[in-house]
Design a protein around this motif. Structure first.
Motif, PDB file in Angstrom:
ATOM      1  N   ASP A 179       0.754  -1.052  -0.090  1.00  0.00           N
ATOM      2  CA  ASP A 179       0.154  -0.002  -0.023  1.00  0.00           C
ATOM      3  C   ASP A 179       0.970   1.229  -0.099  1.00  0.00           C
ATOM      4  N   GLU A 180       0.204   2.350   0.064  1.00  0.00           N
ATOM      5  CA  GLU A 180       0.928   3.752   0.128  1.00  0.00           C
ATOM      6  C   GLU A 180       1.901   3.660   1.182  1.00  0.00           C
ATOM      7  N   LYS A 181       3.193   4.103   1.130  1.00  0.00           N
ATOM      8  CA  LYS A 181       4.089   4.091   2.314  1.00  0.00           C
ATOM      9  C   LYS A 181       4.068   2.911   3.025  1.00  0.00           C
ATOM     10  N   GLU A 182       4.167   1.803   2.147  1.00  0.00           N
ATOM     11  CA  GLU A 182       4.213   0.457   2.854  1.00  0.00           C
ATOM     12  C   GLU A 182       5.488  -0.229   2.006  1.00  0.00           C
ATOM     13  N   PHE A 183       6.258  -1.012   2.813  1.00  0.00           N
ATOM     14  CA  PHE A 183       7.091  -2.120   2.263  1.00  0.00           C
ATOM     15  C   PHE A 183       6.611  -3.548   2.242  1.00  0.00           C
ATOM     16  N   PRO A 210       9.428   6.121  -0.801  1.00  0.00           N
ATOM     17  CA  PRO A 210       8.323   5.899   0.291  1.00  0.00           C
ATOM     18  C   PRO A 210       7.757   4.662   0.360  1.00  0.00           C
ATOM     19  N   SER A 211       7.866   3.728  -0.679  1.00  0.00           N
ATOM     20  CA  SER A 211       7.236   2.470  -0.669  1.00  0.00           C
ATOM     21  C   SER A 211       7.802   1.710  -1.492  1.00  0.00           C
ATOM     22  N   LYS A 269      14.265   2.094   7.949  1.00  0.00           N
ATOM     23  CA  LYS A 269      13.641   2.860   9.157  1.00  0.00           C
ATOM     24  C   LYS A 269      14.282   3.952   9.364  1.00  0.00           C
ATOM     25  N   ARG A 296      15.733   6.134   7.552  1.00  0.00           N
ATOM     26  CA  ARG A 296      15.418   6.877   6.633  1.00  0.00           C
ATOM     27  C   ARG A 296      14.182   7.655   6.591  1.00  0.00           C
ATOM     28  N   GLU A 297      13.451   6.970   7.485  1.00  0.00           N
ATOM     29  CA  GLU A 297      11.914   7.474   7.475  1.00  0.00           C
ATOM     30  C   GLU A 297      11.566   8.813   8.547  1.00  0.00           C
TER      31      GLU A 297
END
Length: 249
Positions: free
Chosen positions: A100-104, A196-197, A246, A248-249
């Protein structure tokens, strides 16, 4: 009484063929079973000692429970020592997963060792990864050794088994994505600018990412070596990569 036929059924679930036939798997030991009780899996049967039953009675009201001895538990399962519980659990459907958006999402290319897969699940859970896509020749997610090594993290991570090249082709049609792969000589993960993902691919313990999957990789990263060790365990490599992600977030 717990019948011999029931015993044979439970013991058969140690073998992949019968897990697939019955769509059931085993969860053993106090920690894993307690984690299971808080999850959304359907428990067909719980076998436990009197001590475990007393300690967890409030959680067991809607579950079929059979109290047996520790020695009986150990004969039925794979653990050398189990003084708590063993559960027969319904497998989840092999449902399609994507980021999903902003998910790895982790993609595992031919991870063969059940201890490694269990460790990867535990590490993924630690870093908040909730989805894992596995190649068809990756060890079975429901292997008792995988479940045990995950230390309960299997309850919080969804897995999808697929031919990886076809899977990547399918998700690439949906939207433009980054497929990040781990290699021995590429961009230093400590300096890599994660998107971002996207998807992070981890390869086989001995051979790394296969040639078939490599052609889909859009970004290649490496964990730099400062000493003389030949390689890193794939579980440790997963931890290093996710820790840098993590940061980098």
């Amino acid at each position: 009484m717990f019948s011999k036929q029931q015993q044979k059924y439970v013991q058969s679930l140690q073998i992949k063929k019968y897990r697939q036939e019955h769509q059931r798997f085993l969860v053993e030991g106090a920690k894993s079973v307690v984690e299971l009780l808080a999850a959304d899996f359907e428990i067909e049967l719980l076998l436990c000692t009197e001590k475990f039953f007393i300690e967890n009675e409030k959680k067991l009201k809607k579950i079929s429970v059979e109290q047996i001895s520790q020695s009986e538990l150990e004969k039925l399962g794979t653990l050398q020592s189990n003084d708590a519980a063993l559960a027969v659990v319904k497998m989840r459907e092999n449902g399609f997963l994507m980021a999903d958006e902003k998910e790895f999402v982790l993609i595992l290319d031919d991870i063969r060792d059940p201890g490694n897969l269990g460790t990867i699940l535990r590490i993924a859970d630690w870093y908040g990864i909730k989805k894992v896509v596995c190649s068809l020749n990756t060890v079975d997610f429901y292997n008792p050794k995988v479940i045990s090594a995950s230390m309960g993290s299997f309850t919080r991570i969804k897995a999808y088994y697929s031919e990886i090249s076809k899977y990547i082709e399918n998700i690439d049609k949906i939207k433009n994505i980054e497929i990040i792969g781990t290699f021995l000589s590429s961009e230093n993960v400590h300096h890599f600018d994660f998107p971002p993902s996207g998807y992070i691919v981890l390869g086989n313990e001995s051979n790394g990412i296969s040639d078939e999957v490599e052609k889909f990789i859009t970004k290649k990263i490496t964990i730099p070596r400062f000493g003389q060790a030949e390689s890193l365990n794939v579980g440790i490599a997963t931890a290093v990569v996710l820790d840098n992600l993590k940061r980098r977030e």
